[in-house]
Design an enzyme around this catalytic site. Structure first.
Site, PDB file in Angstrom:
ATOM      1  CG  ASN A 140      -0.261  -0.102   2.579  1.00 19.87           C
ATOM      2  OD1 ASN A 140       0.668  -0.788   2.456  1.00 19.87           O
ATOM      3  ND2 ASN A 140      -0.973   0.371   3.414  1.00 19.87           N
ATOM      4  CD  GLU A 223      -5.409 -12.141   9.581  1.00 21.14           C
ATOM      5  OE1 GLU A 223      -6.171 -12.101  10.387  1.00 21.14           O
ATOM      6  OE2 GLU A 223      -4.747 -11.120   9.121  1.00 21.14           O
ATOM      7  N   GLY A 225       1.630 -11.465  10.951  1.00 25.64           N
ATOM      8  CA  GLY A 225       2.470 -11.141  11.892  1.00 25.64           C
ATOM      9  C   GLY A 225       2.627 -12.275  13.315  1.00 25.64           C
ATOM     10  CD  GLU A 240       4.773  -0.414  13.176  1.00 26.22           C
ATOM     11  OE1 GLU A 240       3.706  -0.172  13.641  1.00 26.22           O
ATOM     12  OE2 GLU A 240       6.012  -0.170  14.004  1.00 26.22           O
ATOM     13  CB  CYS A 274      -2.014  -0.166   8.760  1.00 26.20           C
ATOM     14  SG  CYS A 274      -0.621   1.331   9.086  1.00 26.20           S
TER      15      CYS A 274
END
Length: 467
Positions: A140, A223, A225, A240, A274
């Protein structure tokens, strides 16, 4: 893709323009064996990078910043083609990336320890690089979030293996070409930096599991992470992850300011941020006025081709992502939500959508990652705080009020990494600490704070000094 100064060209994976689904390039999909070889080469260069003087690290980082500046328009276009981000937003991303490298250059010369007195000596602390950093970045912000990993790593004297998202890898490829050029200019062995493209379940997984990697810096989903925390072993981890980022609007708020900030913060990059606005919690007294103004402002947004200067909202990254968001909208309606505006989908584009929902609606309890704004009426500040804290996430929150006492009280009560007063939770500057609590992450980014994460403190004790 770029290993030990050599480029590998294979057409293993297609890279698509999210707006029209045309192929814009190809990347190799590295095998686990190739990733292991790259990591071994990187490990061999740890001392090379550690021994670079602060002045040389500074020069490398400033050279990279200048080269990005020189190629600003080109890089912005690549971001828009690669990630579907509207070109005006892509230009801002390039500008921020330049700032990140300049900030890192400053801190390359400002890493400081401390001295602690002893009766017969002195204790000295110093910061040293962790060694080998595995940087895993998302689609992103395909340039700036890479910069937030690479720039502090160079500033601290670490070697890097970079694994960008295969959904939008082209900006990372171009940045690697810039880094290659600058390393050659400064006579630094190219084995200090590697670009590893391919599938996350192969390339990313090997970086995470490999014992020669000393730190993982990851930006992505909760997920993945969670998988990293289970598989990384004895290495440092910076994560993050996601957020549901509430905006709390009190009845004394500047409603026009709240509306403008909320609409901008929700629909930036089609909601694929995020720290995008996750839900609005607005006090009943001002709810009707706020909702009417939000719909009015949302209707002004231009949707379409990311390369057009007037475009505000572009496509989602893949057809699967767009279908997922469309399904969430339908589920939100099925659970009693009122569709106030939008809700349509064409290909990868989901049109900006505004809904009024209850706090138990699916849209309030997942990370939407799309252009959907759920609004909840609340009776009190207490209710807003309870709803905000009731999720697995704890990244950012926004609070709109004219009362500084209420602002501080709410900031103290919210369980999140950052509270933005009189702006949306999407606010971020590159020198502030950035990260979350609960399942929104571990550690902090922001150049100064990433530098702390990417270093270890060494303590040197000198005894028996005779006065």
């Amino acid at each position: 893709m770029f290993i030990n100064g050599e480029w590998i060209f294979r057409n293993d994976l297609e890279v698509f323009n999210p707006y029209n689904l045309e192929i814009i390039g190809y990347i190799p999909s590295l095998s686990r064996k190739e990733v292991k070889e790259a990591i071994s080469i990187a490990q061999e260069h740890k001392e090379v990078m550690k021994e670079l003087s602060p002045s040389k690290r500074y020069s490398i980082l400033m050279d990279i910043a200048r080269e990005i500046q020189r190629r600003k328009e080109e890089l912005a276009k690549i971001i828009s083609l690669d990630a579907g981000k509207p070109i005006r937003q892509s230009i801002i991303e390039v500008d921020r990336s330049i700032s990140v490298f300049k900030l890192a250059a400053f801190y390359a010369k400002e890493m400081r320890g401390e001295t602690i007195p002893l009766d017969d000596g002195i204790i000295i602390t110093k910061r040293e690089p962790v060694g080998l950093i595995g940087a895993i970045s998302p689609f992103n912000f395909p340039l700036n979030l890479v910069a937030h990993k690479i720039a502090p790593a160079i500033a601290t004297g670490n070697v890097v293996v970079l694994h960008p998202s295969s959904k939008a890898p082209m900006a990372a490829v171009e940045l690697t070409k810039i880094i290659e050029k600058i390393l050659k200019k400064r006579n630094v062995p190219l084995g200090v930096f590697h670009l590893l493209t391919g599938r996350g379940d192969v390339v990313g997984d090997e970086i995470v599991r490999n014992e020669k990697v000393n730190m993982i810096s990851f930006t992505g989903s909760v997920e993945v992470g969670g998988s990293i925390t289970r598989n990384a072993g004895f290495k440092k981890i910076s994560l993050e992850l996601g957020g549901s980022n509430p905006v709390i609007i009190l009845n004394d708020a500047d409603i026009d300011m709240a509306v403008e900030s909320t609409v901008r913060g929700k629909f930036l990059n089609a909601g694929q941020v995020c720290i995008s606005v996750g839900k609005v919690l607005v006090e009943e007294e001002v709810a009707d006025r706020f909702i009417d103004k939000v719909i009015r402002e949302t209707k002004k947004l231009k949707v379409g081709n990311p390369l057009m200067r007037e475009t505000d909202v572009g496509p989602l990254i893949t057809p699967e992502s767009a279908k997922r968001v469309e399904d969430l909208i339908k589920q939100g309606v099925d659970e009693g939500g009122k569709l106030l505006y939008g809700g349509e989908r064409e290909g990868n584009i989901v049109y900006p959508t505004v809904m009024e929902v209850d706090s138990d609606n699916i849209l309030c309890n997942v990370e939407i990652f799309g252009p959907v704004l759920p609004i909840v009426r609340v009776e009190s500040i207490k209710d807003a705080i309870e709803i905000s804290n009731s999720t697995i996430y704890g990244l950012h929150a926004g609070v709109f009020t004219r009362d500084i006492n209420k602002a501080f009280k709410i900031a103290d009560k919210l369980e999140c990494g950052g509270v933005i007063i009189n702006n949306s939770p999407t606010f971020r500057v590159d020198n502030m600490p950035f990260g979350g609590v609960k399942r929104s992450g571990l550690g902090r980014e922001g150049v100064k704070y990433a530098i702390e994460e990417m270093t270890e403190i060494k303590t040197v004790v000198i005894k028996n000094i005779k006065y």
